[in-house]
Structures are given as structure tokens and as C-alpha cells.
Design a protein around this motif. Structure first.
Motif, short mmCIF file in Angstrom:
data_model
loop_
_atom_site.label_atom_id
_atom_site.label_comp_id
_atom_site.label_asym_id
_atom_site.label_seq_id
_atom_site.Cartn_x
_atom_site.Cartn_y
_atom_site.Cartn_z
N THR A 79 1.04 -1.44 0.03
CA THR A 79 -0.20 0.20 -0.12
C THR A 79 1.02 1.47 -0.41
O THR A 79 2.20 1.01 -0.08
N GLU A 80 0.00 2.61 0.14
CA GLU A 80 1.37 3.21 -0.36
C GLU A 80 1.81 3.94 1.30
O GLU A 80 1.42 3.90 2.50
N GLY A 81 3.18 4.69 0.90
CA GLY A 81 3.98 4.71 2.17
C GLY A 81 5.56 4.48 1.23
O GLY A 81 5.66 4.20 0.53
N ILE A 82 6.19 4.34 2.63
CA ILE A 82 7.40 4.07 2.07
C ILE A 82 8.23 3.43 2.01
O ILE A 82 9.67 2.72 1.44
N TYR A 83 7.35 1.91 2.02
CA TYR A 83 8.08 0.96 2.47
C TYR A 83 7.33 -0.11 1.02
O TYR A 83 7.64 -1.23 0.53
N LYS A 84 6.07 0.67 0.53
CA LYS A 84 5.73 0.89 -0.83
C LYS A 84 6.43 -0.45 -1.86
O LYS A 84 7.61 0.35 -2.51
#
Length: 252
Positions: A124-129
Motif C-alpha cells: 500500500t502507499e508508504g515509504i516501504y511500498k
């Protein structure tokens, strides 16, 4: 309440029993869900995680009382089994079952884990996507599960907690009450990926890593995971449509 403790927490038995007795009025809510709820309590410097399972319907009240192990007991038993096999999960402490004519409330108690992300944040959306390194490491971890004969039936985005370390990643399984143990054929292994990601690029990364670990053909693994994922999505959407129809009929 009937209860069973891990040997290392026998000394904290009185305090933990008090947590269960006061679950409704004390503790810090951590994760509220329709079926279960989680609360955090403190014992000295340790944070304790208590999962309260929803009281089951009548048929399962009878089943859990006389014929089947409860979700709380299975969570406790499987946690110990995972650790014995070198698979990480938050430290199991105890489980509790309400002693009534039929099965009632039940609780699973474990040490609260401070983690960096769940698998869900890879998709999902985020720095680890889309993080290729973590996705590949997760696929290798899944192969380790399969190779040890551990079929985690709830292998879904929210049920793996990830801790980032200087030399890699640690994966911790949670929501442990649905597992099978024993050898798995290729189709069963691939189907175990069906709920994780619907993104083809994520699947490609995991398929490559899993194939490398297992010795299977990479394209074969990729196609099998894609087919399992597509089949799961179709079943899921049909189920959702049926639920909508049932709700409509109830309102009519």
C-alpha cells in the motif's frame, strides 16, 4: 477462568490474571476489530499484549467446550511450536478460557513486539511500498515456513510483523490460531501467497526469490502465484456480492 502459562512467566501469574479480570475496564486499546480486540498492559518494563476473542456462536460454544481446541489455546500451542522450529512470533505467555456450562470468553496473552512495519505496508502507499529487498526476504521466509512443514492458513498482509535490522529483516507471525503442519505439494505452497499482493511486480519479486530458494522454475512459480491470486480475488468478489444481496433482502 481456566488458564495455562508458559514456564518463564509463572512468576507473573497473579498480575496477568488481574489483567484478564479487569480487561473491560483497564488496559490501553491497541486494535479494535469486529471479531476480536487487543489491549496493552504493563508489568514493570514489559508491555503485555492481551487478545480477547469474540464469544463464539452457539455451535462453536459447544464445539470449543467439548470437541475442539479454542482459538486462544491454539494460538498458545502454535506459538510454542513455531519457536521450537526457529520461526519468530511474539513471546507466548498464557491463554485463558472462561469456565461456564458452554464455552465463553477466551484470551491469548503474549509479549508486545515493537516492529517497524507489517507486510501490508509493502503493498500500500508508504515509504516501504514495493521494497524489493523486503519482498524478496519475505518470500524466502515463506519458503522456510513451507520447508519446515508449516502451513500458515492466515498468511495475509496484516499477520506478519517486520523488524528491520542492520543485517536484514526479522519476520514475526501473529494471529496464529489457523495452521496446519506437514508436507505441502507445489499447488498448496503457491496458494499460500494468494492473499498477500495483487500487484504483478510484487509477485514477480517474490516468485524470483522463492524459486531461487526452492529450486523451482521461476516462471512456473510466478504463473502459479498469479493464478492462485486471481482465483482468490474472484471468490472474494463473489462472496462480497452475495453479502450485499443478503443485506438488501434483510432490509426489504
Amino acid at each position: 477462568m481456566k488458564h495455562t502459562f508458559s514456564e518463564t512467566y509463572i512468576g507473573e501469574q497473579e498480575e496477568i490474571c488481574a489483567m484478564i479480570a479487569n480487561f473491560d475496564t483497564q488496559g490501553k486499546s491497541f486494535d479494535e476489530r469486529d471479531r476480536n480486540s487487543l489491549k496493552l498492559f504493563n508489568i514493570g518494563d514489559e508491555t503485555i499484549n492481551v487478545k480477547s476473542f469474540k464469544v463464539p456462536h452457539l455451535i462453536n460454544k459447544i464445539a470449543y467446550k467439548f470437541f475442539r481446541s479454542s482459538k486462544a489455546e491454539r494460538s498458545f500451542t502454535y506459538a510454542h511450536k513455531l519457536l521450537e522450529n526457529g520461526i519468530l512470533t511474539p513471546t507466548p505467555i498464557a491463554y485463558f478460557e472462561e469456565e461456564t456450562i458452554l464455552f465463553g470468553h477466551s484470551y491469548y496473552v503474549s509479549k508486545h513486539l515493537k516492529y517497524d512495519l507489517t507486510y501490508r505496508e509493502l503493498t500500500t502507499e508508504g515509504i516501504y511500498k514495493g521494497n524489493k529487498k523486503i519482498l524478496a526476504a519475505f518470500a524466502k521466509f515463506t519458503y522456510t515456513l513451507h520447508n519446515k512443514g508449516i502451513h500458515f492458513l492466515d498468511h495475509s498482509p496484516g499477520n506478519t510483523l517486520i523488524v528491520i535490522k542492520d543485517d536484514g529483516y526479522d519476520f514475526y507471525l501473529v494471529d496464529l490460531n489457523r495452521m496446519n503442519f506437514g508436507s505441502m505439494d507445489f499447488e498448496t505452497r503457491m496458494a499460500n501467497f494468494e492473499r498477500l499482493s495483487f500487484n504483478e511486480s510484487d509477485i514477480a519479486i517474490m516468485a524470483k526469490a522463492y524459486a531461487k530458494e526452492s529450486g523451482e522454475d521461476q516462471e512456473k512459480v510466478y504463473k502459479a502465484i498469479c493464478n492462485a491470486t486471481q482465483s482468490f480475488q474472484e471468490k472474494f468478489h463473489k462472496k462480497q456480492q452475495l453479502k450485499k444481496k443478503l443485506k438488501f433482502w434483510k432490509k426489504a
